[in-house]
Write a protein that holds these residues in place. Structure first.
Motif, mmCIF file in Angstrom:
data_model
loop_
_atom_site.group_PDB
_atom_site.id
_atom_site.type_symbol
_atom_site.label_atom_id
_atom_site.label_comp_id
_atom_site.label_asym_id
_atom_site.label_seq_id
_atom_site.Cartn_x
_atom_site.Cartn_y
_atom_site.Cartn_z
ATOM 1 N N THR A 133 0.845 -1.192 0.000
ATOM 2 C CA THR A 133 0.000 0.000 0.000
ATOM 3 C C THR A 133 0.886 1.249 0.000
ATOM 4 O O THR A 133 2.083 1.173 0.278
ATOM 5 C CB THR A 133 -0.934 0.056 1.234
ATOM 6 O OG1 THR A 133 -0.154 0.326 2.402
ATOM 7 C CG2 THR A 133 -1.710 -1.244 1.401
ATOM 8 N N ASN A 163 0.262 3.758 2.020
ATOM 9 C CA ASN A 163 -0.059 4.431 3.286
ATOM 10 C C ASN A 163 1.157 4.922 4.073
ATOM 11 O O ASN A 163 1.164 6.041 4.582
ATOM 12 C CB ASN A 163 -0.867 3.486 4.191
ATOM 13 C CG ASN A 163 -2.164 3.025 3.567
ATOM 14 O OD1 ASN A 163 -2.404 3.221 2.368
ATOM 15 N ND2 ASN A 163 -3.017 2.390 4.346
ATOM 16 N N GLY A 172 -4.282 3.273 0.319
ATOM 17 C CA GLY A 172 -4.740 2.175 -0.524
ATOM 18 C C GLY A 172 -3.621 1.387 -1.184
ATOM 19 O O GLY A 172 -2.429 1.646 -0.981
ATOM 20 N N TRP A 173 -4.030 0.411 -1.985
ATOM 21 C CA TRP A 173 -3.135 -0.571 -2.576
ATOM 22 C C TRP A 173 -2.486 -0.035 -3.860
ATOM 23 O O TRP A 173 -3.130 0.613 -4.665
ATOM 24 C CB TRP A 173 -3.907 -1.848 -2.911
ATOM 25 C CG TRP A 173 -4.524 -2.497 -1.714
ATOM 26 C CD1 TRP A 173 -5.741 -2.201 -1.167
ATOM 27 C CD2 TRP A 173 -3.962 -3.534 -0.906
ATOM 28 N NE1 TRP A 173 -5.963 -2.992 -0.066
ATOM 29 C CE2 TRP A 173 -4.891 -3.822 0.121
ATOM 30 C CE3 TRP A 173 -2.769 -4.252 -0.954
ATOM 31 C CZ2 TRP A 173 -4.669 -4.793 1.082
ATOM 32 C CZ3 TRP A 173 -2.542 -5.239 0.013
ATOM 33 C CH2 TRP A 173 -3.477 -5.491 1.009
#
Length: 242
Positions: free
Chosen positions: A53, A55, A64-65
């Motif tokens: 991700t 993040n 998110g991914w």
């Protein structure tokens, strides 16, 4: 044979990890190689970033991914992480960008497939094709915690250098490495000892522990004759090797 030094994610202890400035810093301080991690975007581009991700290492509102973002979206993100005040905005590089830069030097490159959580369809095939297209096959080590990825790579290429990554103690890892037709082991540094290092090397299996950041441990692994150490501080490690 002299122990080589691989800059972990470039020079992750002093620069934003997995960025071009981190890789260039590793080269500048005399590292023998760099280690980097690859993921694949929604539109099939191979990008260099550790986590599945965005993040942790991207600044701003990105969450998110990787697999859910396109390359153009990824390129707008800033991965200067905790080093922003020192180095400013940093892009997520593509593997192709790294290879284009690597043509200007002789660094070894350890590419880690991050295929443990996300099954990126075709990432092994795409990576190997790029390696051969760039004529980099003699400078590459492919590694992964997902050993299925390594088996897939061996089926594609009989000669590419492969290494198994692992976090826990592994019984007679040199035998396991041979069974998978791989050439090396990359153990978490706390799980490795002199006996395993000596026996692995005696069996023709390279040993490159990660992430060795403590100077006492660096000295110990150099004395034990490790093939290489993977460290966030390549400058420090190179000074000890010399």
């Amino acid at each position: 044979m002299r122990t080589k030094v691989f800059g972990h994610r470039g020079s992750a202890g002093t620069h934003p990890e997995n960025t071009m400035i981190a890789f260039k810093e590793a080269a500048k301080v005399g590292a023998d190689g760099i280690e980097l991690d690859i993921q694949m975007t929604k539109d099939g581009a191979i990008v260099v970033i550790h986590d599945e991700t965005v993040n942790r290492t991207t600044n701003g509102e990105n969450k998110g991914w990787i697999k859910d973002y396109t390359l153009s979206q990824i390129k707008k993100m800033d991965v200067s992480y905790k080093f922003k005040d020192k180095y400013g905005i940093c892009e997520i590089p593509t593997l192709e960008e790294v290879f284009n830069w690597a043509k200007t030097n002789q660094l070894l490159i350890n590419i880690e497939f991050k295929t443990g959580l996300v099954s990126y369809k075709g990432i092994e095939e795409k990576t190997l094709k790029m390696i051969y297209d760039y004529g980099m096959e003699d400078r590459i080590v492919l590694s992964s915690f997902n050993h299925y990825s390594l088996v897939k790579c061996r089926r594609i290429s009989r000669t590419i250098d492969l290494a198994i990554l692992y976090m826990e103690g592994l019984y007679e890892p040199w035998k396991y490495a041979k069974r998978l037709h791989t050439n090396g082991i990359h153990p978490y540094y706390q799980t490795i000892n002199q006996e395993v290092i000596v026996e692995s090397k005696r069996n023709g299996i390279a040993v490159r522990p990660f992430t060795v950041n403590d100077e006492k441990k660096m000295k110990q692994f150099i004395e034990f004759g490790c093939s290489a150490i993977i460290t966030d501080f390549p400058k420090k490690a190179k000074a000890l090797v010399k």
